[in-house]
Design a protein around this motif. Structure first.
Motif, mmCIF file in Angstrom:
data_model
loop_
_atom_site.group_PDB
_atom_site.id
_atom_site.type_symbol
_atom_site.label_atom_id
_atom_site.label_comp_id
_atom_site.label_asym_id
_atom_site.label_seq_id
_atom_site.Cartn_x
_atom_site.Cartn_y
_atom_site.Cartn_z
ATOM 1 N N PHE A 13 0.833 -1.206 0.000
ATOM 2 C CA PHE A 13 0.000 0.000 0.000
ATOM 3 C C PHE A 13 0.867 1.255 0.000
ATOM 4 N N VAL A 14 1.864 1.294 0.873
ATOM 5 C CA VAL A 14 2.762 2.449 0.925
ATOM 6 C C VAL A 14 3.494 2.597 -0.395
ATOM 7 N N GLY A 15 3.954 1.492 -0.970
ATOM 8 C CA GLY A 15 4.630 1.541 -2.264
ATOM 9 C C GLY A 15 3.722 2.046 -3.370
ATOM 10 N N LEU A 16 2.480 1.617 -3.369
ATOM 11 C CA LEU A 16 1.531 2.061 -4.383
ATOM 12 C C LEU A 16 1.264 3.554 -4.274
ATOM 13 N N VAL A 17 0.986 4.023 -3.065
ATOM 14 C CA VAL A 17 0.703 5.448 -2.867
ATOM 15 C C VAL A 17 1.934 6.288 -3.197
ATOM 16 N N ALA A 18 3.093 5.870 -2.720
ATOM 17 C CA ALA A 18 4.322 6.630 -2.959
ATOM 18 C C ALA A 18 4.682 6.651 -4.439
ATOM 19 N N GLY A 19 4.569 5.528 -5.109
ATOM 20 C CA GLY A 19 4.879 5.472 -6.539
ATOM 21 C C GLY A 19 3.920 6.313 -7.359
ATOM 22 N N TRP A 20 2.647 6.282 -6.998
ATOM 23 C CA TRP A 20 1.657 7.090 -7.723
ATOM 24 C C TRP A 20 1.933 8.576 -7.532
ATOM 25 N N LEU A 21 2.179 8.984 -6.282
ATOM 26 C CA LEU A 21 2.462 10.394 -6.010
ATOM 27 C C LEU A 21 3.740 10.859 -6.711
ATOM 28 N N ALA A 22 4.785 10.048 -6.654
ATOM 29 C CA ALA A 22 6.041 10.411 -7.316
ATOM 30 C C ALA A 22 5.850 10.502 -8.826
ATOM 31 N N GLY A 23 5.070 9.592 -9.384
ATOM 32 C CA GLY A 23 4.788 9.650 -10.817
ATOM 33 C C GLY A 23 4.034 10.916 -11.199
ATOM 34 N N LYS A 24 3.107 11.328 -10.369
ATOM 35 C CA LYS A 24 2.364 12.566 -10.623
ATOM 36 C C LYS A 24 3.266 13.796 -10.505
ATOM 37 N N GLY A 40 7.547 2.865 -5.857
ATOM 38 C CA GLY A 40 7.368 3.252 -4.459
ATOM 39 C C GLY A 40 8.204 2.429 -3.504
ATOM 40 N N VAL A 41 8.260 1.120 -3.715
ATOM 41 C CA VAL A 41 9.048 0.257 -2.833
ATOM 42 C C VAL A 41 10.542 0.540 -3.018
ATOM 43 N N LEU A 42 10.992 0.707 -4.262
ATOM 44 C CA LEU A 42 12.389 1.070 -4.493
ATOM 45 C C LEU A 42 12.702 2.450 -3.910
ATOM 46 N N GLY A 43 11.755 3.362 -4.010
ATOM 47 C CA GLY A 43 11.930 4.677 -3.398
ATOM 48 C C GLY A 43 12.057 4.589 -1.889
#
Length: 89
Positions: A13-24, A40-43
């Motif tokens: 969940f954290v990876g999904l939210v973080a990856g989506w926000l970073a992509g935006k 997100g997980v790599l981030g």
């Protein structure tokens, strides 16, 4: 190391939210659900290795984990963009 199903869901969940926000923030669009989770997980991994070395501590909890992961994912996306463009934004 043992991960329970609940902790695995939190990481995803954290990876999904973080990856989506970073992509935006960086690119303007997301990368699909799998791509967002990976970014997100790599981030989060980058942030957890990099930030303590430079003395940055943002707190604890879910929001802090998402913020760490977003910052790490943004760094990751900038590095990927630099590598793809030959050093130009």
């Amino acid at each position: 190391m043992y991960l329970s199903n609940q902790s695995l869901l939190v990481i995803l969940f954290v990876g999904l939210v973080a990856g989506w926000l970073a992509g935006k923030i960086v690119r303007g669009t997301g990368f699909g659900i799998i791509g967002d989770i990976v970014v997100g997980v790599l981030g989060a991994l980058i942030a957890s290795l990099l930030f303590p070395k430079v003395g940055i501590h943002l707190g604890t909890g879910m929001l802090s984990a998402i913020f760490y992961s977003v910052l790490g994912a943004i760094i990751l996306l900038f590095v990927v963009r630099l590598a793809r463009s030959g050093g130009r934004f």
